[in-house]
Design an enzyme around this catalytic site. Sequence first.
Site, short mmCIF file in Angstrom:
data_model
loop_
_atom_site.label_atom_id
_atom_site.label_comp_id
_atom_site.label_asym_id
_atom_site.label_seq_id
_atom_site.Cartn_x
_atom_site.Cartn_y
_atom_site.Cartn_z
N GLU A 285 0.87 -0.98 -0.04
CA GLU A 285 0.00 0.36 0.26
C GLU A 285 1.30 1.54 0.18
OE1 GLU A 285 -4.07 -1.63 1.96
OE2 GLU A 285 -2.60 -0.88 3.25
N CYS B 116 6.34 -3.97 16.06
CA CYS B 116 6.19 -2.80 17.09
C CYS B 116 4.45 -3.48 17.05
CB CYS B 116 6.32 -1.48 16.40
SG CYS B 116 7.93 -1.20 15.44
N GLY C 123 7.43 -2.21 5.78
CA GLY C 123 8.58 -1.85 5.80
C GLY C 123 9.77 -1.30 6.66
N SER D 201 12.45 6.78 6.79
CA SER D 201 12.60 6.64 8.67
C SER D 201 13.55 4.75 8.73
CB SER D 201 10.89 6.45 8.46
OG SER D 201 10.94 5.35 7.60
N SER E 164 12.04 6.39 14.36
CA SER E 164 10.58 6.32 15.43
C SER E 164 11.56 6.00 17.10
CB SER E 164 10.04 4.80 15.26
OG SER E 164 9.79 4.77 13.67
N HIS F 77 9.03 6.67 20.31
CA HIS F 77 7.88 6.34 21.09
C HIS F 77 7.91 6.21 22.01
CE1 HIS F 77 7.05 6.10 16.89
NE2 HIS F 77 7.32 5.39 16.49
N HIS G 17 -3.29 5.71 15.92
CA HIS G 17 -4.71 5.06 15.29
C HIS G 17 -5.01 3.45 15.80
CE1 HIS G 17 -2.97 8.12 13.08
NE2 HIS G 17 -4.53 8.51 13.42
N CYS H 271 -0.83 6.67 10.34
CA CYS H 271 0.12 5.86 10.74
C CYS H 271 -0.33 4.00 11.17
CB CYS H 271 1.12 6.59 11.60
SG CYS H 271 1.63 8.54 10.23
#
Length: 371
Positions: free
Chosen positions: A114, A147, A188, A220, A242, A244, A318, A361
């Site tokens: 996608e 993750c 990925g 990223s 990333s 977090h 999300h 995301c």
Amino acid sequence: MEEGKKVLMGMTTAELKEVARSLGMPAFTGGQIAQWLYQKHVTTIDEMTNISQKNRALLSEHYEIGAMAPIDCQRSQDGTVKYLFPVRCSVCCDIIATNTTTPTTPTAPTRFVETVFIPERRVGASAESDDRATLCVSSQVGCKMNCLFCQTGKQGFDGNLTAADILNQIYALPESDQLTNIVFMGQGEPMDNLDAVLRATEIMTAPDGYAWSPKRITVSSVGIRSKLKRFLDESQCHVAISMHSPLPEQRSRLMPAERAMSIVEVVDLLKQYDFTHQRRCSFEYICFGGLNDSLMHAREIVKLVQGLECRVNLIRFHPIPDVDLPAADEGRMEQFRDYLTHHGVFTTIRASRGQDIYAACGLLSTAKKSQ
């Protein structure tokens, strides 16, 4: 797509010149092919009209462009468009070309990725030419990183994309002429397919390729030892990490990759590079309510990135199936942002786009389509 033919897309100009030589054509013909591919986006070799008909016929015997149109699209009420692209890789495939090897076209790609097109009207823009249009591209089918908060990771890993697969997401995009920015933030982990990513970005930025500035491209990563360093050494594209959580123990629960290369090690590596000019370093930070959105976490971020020119992008969580993580509320995120900004860390809250079509995301997945 014709079985047995090799794909021109994804080749550098030097490789296209070698193709020309191998077929008995002048080397400069390879440069002409590069222009037709990357600057004019032709769909057939026969459209390369400054190459003789004889040479076009010879080239067509052995090669094809390799463009594959998206097979589906979904449009969000906010203007975001999610495309489904077929790709050349498969579970048991040896044609995952990430170096100079050129893949032979399979008869029917059975894997998909996608890709998300995000148009945005800039505040204060005076004309359409001032608008921004970002394409979020994928680099793998699924992902190995697993993750906790990411739907792609739940898909598992089904293969690396070729450089041609990556470029095709731009090449065959209906809105390709509108693009201003590319972000490798789709399906990925880009550093886990670094050869193909570097090849694709090389073609994007080459004068005889797309001729884009590296500052239009952001790659990223969760942080992969040696791969991240190689990317920083070999590319001038922006990098987004990333994060977090600034706390290694908590981050390892959210992101297993923390155990292989901690966020402390990632930041220490980044501090060895210059981000004070055009190249940018940023951190992606999904805010989970009551988990990583406290002022204590904000203070730890300030301490962690001290001395590094960077920015932090706060992202709304999300929800995904079977994952019990709460989203932070808007007020909490604003407080978090304001603390970081007040303490010298430029911070934004990223607008959530395409959530209604599962394009936001962490929501991308082609598990069912790729079976």
